[in-house]
Motif scaffolding. Structure first.
Motif, PDB file in Angstrom:
ATOM      1  N   ASP A 183       0.855  -1.180   0.000  1.00 41.59           N
ATOM      2  CA  ASP A 183       0.000   0.000   0.000  1.00 41.59           C
ATOM      3  C   ASP A 183       0.897   1.239   0.000  1.00 41.59           C
ATOM      4  O   ASP A 183       1.675   1.435   0.944  1.00 41.59           O
ATOM      5  CB  ASP A 183      -0.901  -0.006   1.233  1.00 41.59           C
ATOM      6  CG  ASP A 183      -1.706   1.266   1.348  1.00 41.59           C
ATOM      7  OD1 ASP A 183      -1.437   2.065   2.269  1.00 41.59           O
ATOM      8  OD2 ASP A 183      -2.598   1.481   0.512  1.00 41.59           O
ATOM      9  N   PRO A 184       0.825   2.083  -1.043  1.00 43.45           N
ATOM     10  CA  PRO A 184       1.747   3.225  -1.140  1.00 43.45           C
ATOM     11  C   PRO A 184       1.725   4.145   0.078  1.00 43.45           C
ATOM     12  O   PRO A 184       2.774   4.560   0.574  1.00 43.45           O
ATOM     13  CB  PRO A 184       1.277   3.950  -2.405  1.00 43.45           C
ATOM     14  CG  PRO A 184       0.630   2.888  -3.230  1.00 43.45           C
ATOM     15  CD  PRO A 184      -0.042   1.985  -2.235  1.00 43.45           C
ATOM     16  N   GLU A 185       0.535   4.455   0.565  1.00 40.98           N
ATOM     17  CA  GLU A 185       0.438   5.360   1.717  1.00 40.98           C
ATOM     18  C   GLU A 185       1.080   4.737   2.957  1.00 40.98           C
ATOM     19  O   GLU A 185       1.797   5.399   3.713  1.00 40.98           O
ATOM     20  CB  GLU A 185      -1.025   5.700   1.989  1.00 40.98           C
ATOM     21  CG  GLU A 185      -1.198   6.749   3.083  1.00 40.98           C
ATOM     22  CD  GLU A 185      -2.636   7.205   3.233  1.00 40.98           C
ATOM     23  OE1 GLU A 185      -2.899   8.031   4.127  1.00 40.98           O
ATOM     24  OE2 GLU A 185      -3.494   6.747   2.455  1.00 40.98           O
ATOM     25  N   ARG A 186       0.840   3.461   3.140  1.00 40.39           N
ATOM     26  CA  ARG A 186       1.427   2.786   4.294  1.00 40.39           C
ATOM     27  C   ARG A 186       2.942   2.698   4.156  1.00 40.39           C
ATOM     28  O   ARG A 186       3.676   2.788   5.145  1.00 40.39           O
ATOM     29  CB  ARG A 186       0.822   1.386   4.421  1.00 40.39           C
ATOM     30  CG  ARG A 186       1.255   0.641   5.670  1.00 40.39           C
ATOM     31  CD  ARG A 186       0.415  -0.586   5.900  1.00 40.39           C
ATOM     32  NE  ARG A 186       0.972  -1.427   6.951  1.00 40.39           N
ATOM     33  CZ  ARG A 186       0.431  -2.572   7.358  1.00 40.39           C
ATOM     34  NH1 ARG A 186      -0.694  -3.004   6.799  1.00 40.39           N
ATOM     35  NH2 ARG A 186       1.011  -3.276   8.319  1.00 40.39           N
ATOM     36  N   VAL A 188       4.957   4.916   2.634  1.00 34.96           N
ATOM     37  CA  VAL A 188       5.517   6.230   2.959  1.00 34.96           C
ATOM     38  C   VAL A 188       5.476   6.460   4.463  1.00 34.96           C
ATOM     39  O   VAL A 188       6.433   6.974   5.057  1.00 34.96           O
ATOM     40  CB  VAL A 188       4.750   7.336   2.206  1.00 34.96           C
ATOM     41  CG1 VAL A 188       5.136   8.724   2.725  1.00 34.96           C
ATOM     42  CG2 VAL A 188       5.016   7.243   0.705  1.00 34.96           C
ATOM     43  N   ARG A 189       4.392   6.048   5.089  1.00 37.30           N
ATOM     44  CA  ARG A 189       4.252   6.209   6.539  1.00 37.30           C
ATOM     45  C   ARG A 189       5.310   5.382   7.273  1.00 37.30           C
ATOM     46  O   ARG A 189       5.901   5.822   8.255  1.00 37.30           O
ATOM     47  CB  ARG A 189       2.844   5.797   6.961  1.00 37.30           C
ATOM     48  CG  ARG A 189       2.297   6.557   8.138  1.00 37.30           C
ATOM     49  CD  ARG A 189       0.802   6.391   8.309  1.00 37.30           C
ATOM     50  NE  ARG A 189       0.343   5.024   8.202  1.00 37.30           N
ATOM     51  CZ  ARG A 189      -0.590   4.625   7.353  1.00 37.30           C
ATOM     52  NH1 ARG A 189      -1.147   5.485   6.510  1.00 37.30           N
ATOM     53  NH2 ARG A 189      -0.981   3.368   7.322  1.00 37.30           N
ATOM     54  N   LEU A 211       2.082   5.905  -6.844  1.00 33.57           N
ATOM     55  CA  LEU A 211       2.266   7.000  -5.888  1.00 33.57           C
ATOM     56  C   LEU A 211       1.453   8.224  -6.290  1.00 33.57           C
ATOM     57  O   LEU A 211       0.881   8.924  -5.446  1.00 33.57           O
ATOM     58  CB  LEU A 211       3.755   7.355  -5.789  1.00 33.57           C
ATOM     59  CG  LEU A 211       4.651   6.258  -5.198  1.00 33.57           C
ATOM     60  CD1 LEU A 211       6.117   6.598  -5.416  1.00 33.57           C
ATOM     61  CD2 LEU A 211       4.358   6.056  -3.717  1.00 33.57           C
ATOM     62  N   ALA A 214      -2.252   7.602  -5.612  1.00 29.12           N
ATOM     63  CA  ALA A 214      -2.534   7.671  -4.178  1.00 29.12           C
ATOM     64  C   ALA A 214      -2.422   9.096  -3.629  1.00 29.12           C
ATOM     65  O   ALA A 214      -2.664   9.322  -2.438  1.00 29.12           O
ATOM     66  CB  ALA A 214      -1.581   6.750  -3.417  1.00 29.12           C
ATOM     67  N   LEU A 216       0.319  10.919  -3.294  1.00 28.24           N
ATOM     68  CA  LEU A 216       1.456  11.013  -2.380  1.00 28.24           C
ATOM     69  C   LEU A 216       2.628  11.807  -2.938  1.00 28.24           C
ATOM     70  O   LEU A 216       3.510  12.215  -2.179  1.00 28.24           O
ATOM     71  CB  LEU A 216       1.939   9.604  -2.019  1.00 28.24           C
ATOM     72  CG  LEU A 216       0.948   8.742  -1.243  1.00 28.24           C
ATOM     73  CD1 LEU A 216       1.451   7.303  -1.164  1.00 28.24           C
ATOM     74  CD2 LEU A 216       0.725   9.309   0.154  1.00 28.24           C
ATOM     75  N   ASP A 218       4.771  14.735  -3.941  1.00 25.66           N
ATOM     76  CA  ASP A 218       4.832  16.164  -3.652  1.00 25.66           C
ATOM     77  C   ASP A 218       5.548  16.939  -4.750  1.00 25.66           C
ATOM     78  O   ASP A 218       5.265  18.123  -4.966  1.00 25.66           O
ATOM     79  CB  ASP A 218       5.567  16.401  -2.327  1.00 25.66           C
ATOM     80  CG  ASP A 218       4.832  15.810  -1.142  1.00 25.66           C
ATOM     81  OD1 ASP A 218       3.691  16.242  -0.897  1.00 25.66           O
ATOM     82  OD2 ASP A 218       5.389  14.916  -0.476  1.00 25.66           O
TER      83      ASP A 218
END
Length: 267
Positions: A183-186, A188-189, A211, A214, A216, A218
């Motif tokens: 999971d991309p968000e997980r 990065v977290r 990414l 999602a 994510l 920037d």
């Protein structure tokens, strides 16, 4: 190298025109930039974590030629590539790119040693490989002899024997997904939780697309190479489409030998 955007009073190598004023051509004077100047131009913002992408594209939109990005790259592109790595805490890359590009561990750069130490960073960024199947050659130097242990981002359902092989080689396995995938968000977290706030992804296109989808990413550092390759090479980002296109703003634009080095940031 010359700066095309933004052009300000602080632009390096500004000289006077014949009338004593500032000549417009001088504002974009072509000269060699030091590594320190490149590092300042690409410095991470204070916001943390910050995910930056770095990709190269041919004029006709190809992210590679014959499976590798090197044929459409160039000397200055690789210099910026090295600078971006030297600024990062971690380099996030997909398993397919590791296989195709023959990834090696990030190396320590003497030119950046003092700056990294002052920023509380180690001698080199870690490399984090995103992989569901762990189909990797763990005998490669990327896993057996990095300055900083290589990270493996995978799902909770990853095969135990492959996880064991990765750990035996010296890699650190980080679970970043409930099933087999990541999971991309997980991810990065999880990296931020390990103290990696300055994130850099070098793709490949499928990972970058995930990414982006999602929400994510920037920032994107995109090199436009003055080359044409035709064929069916992928774009810099693939995978799932977004419902509404993400609009980014231009932060800077540099040029050398026909290559354009752009930096776009999410507003």
């Amino acid at each position: 190298m010359r700066r095309l955007f933004p052009v300000t009073d602080e632009t390096p190598a500004r000289t006077s025109g014949k009338d004593g004023g500032s000549g417009s051509a001088a504002l974009t004077a072509d000269r060699e930039w030091s590594l320190a100047e490149l590092a300042a131009a690409y410095a991470y913002p204070a916001k943390r974590p910050w995910l930056r992408g770095n990709m190269v594209s041919s004029l006709d939109g190809a992210a590679e030629h014959d499976g590798r990005s090197q044929p459409i790259s160039g000397a200055t592109d690789m210099r910026i590539f090295g600078t971006l790595r030297a600024l990062a805490d971690v380099v996030v890359v997909g398993a397919e790119t590791v296989r195709q590009e023959g990834y090696r561990p990030a190396r320590a750069r003497a030119e950046f040693a003092a700056a990294r130490a002052a920023a509380g960073q180690g001698p080199a960024p870690a490399v984090a490989v995103v992989t569901a199947g762990l189909d990797l050659d763990f005998s490669l130097p990327l896993f057996t002899s990095p300055l900083v242990p290589t990270l493996i981002l995978t799902g909770a359902a990853a095969a135990p024997e492959k996880v064991a092989a990765a750990e035996k080689a010296g890699a650190r396995v980080v679970v970043a997904g409930e099933g087999a995938g990541v999971d991309p968000e997980r991810a990065v977290r999880a990296l931020a939780g390990l103290g990696h706030h300055r994130l850099l992804t070098e793709g490949g296109p499928r990972l970058l697309g995930q990414l982006i989808a999602a929400g994510l990413l920037d920032e994107l550092c995109l090199t436009l190479s003055p080359t044409l390759v035709a064929g069916g090479a992928p774009r810099v980002a693939g995978g799932p489409s977004v419902a509404v296109p993400h609009r980014f703003e231009l932060v800077s634009l540099l040029e050398e030998d026909g290559f354009l080095f752009s930096r776009y940031r999410r507003p």
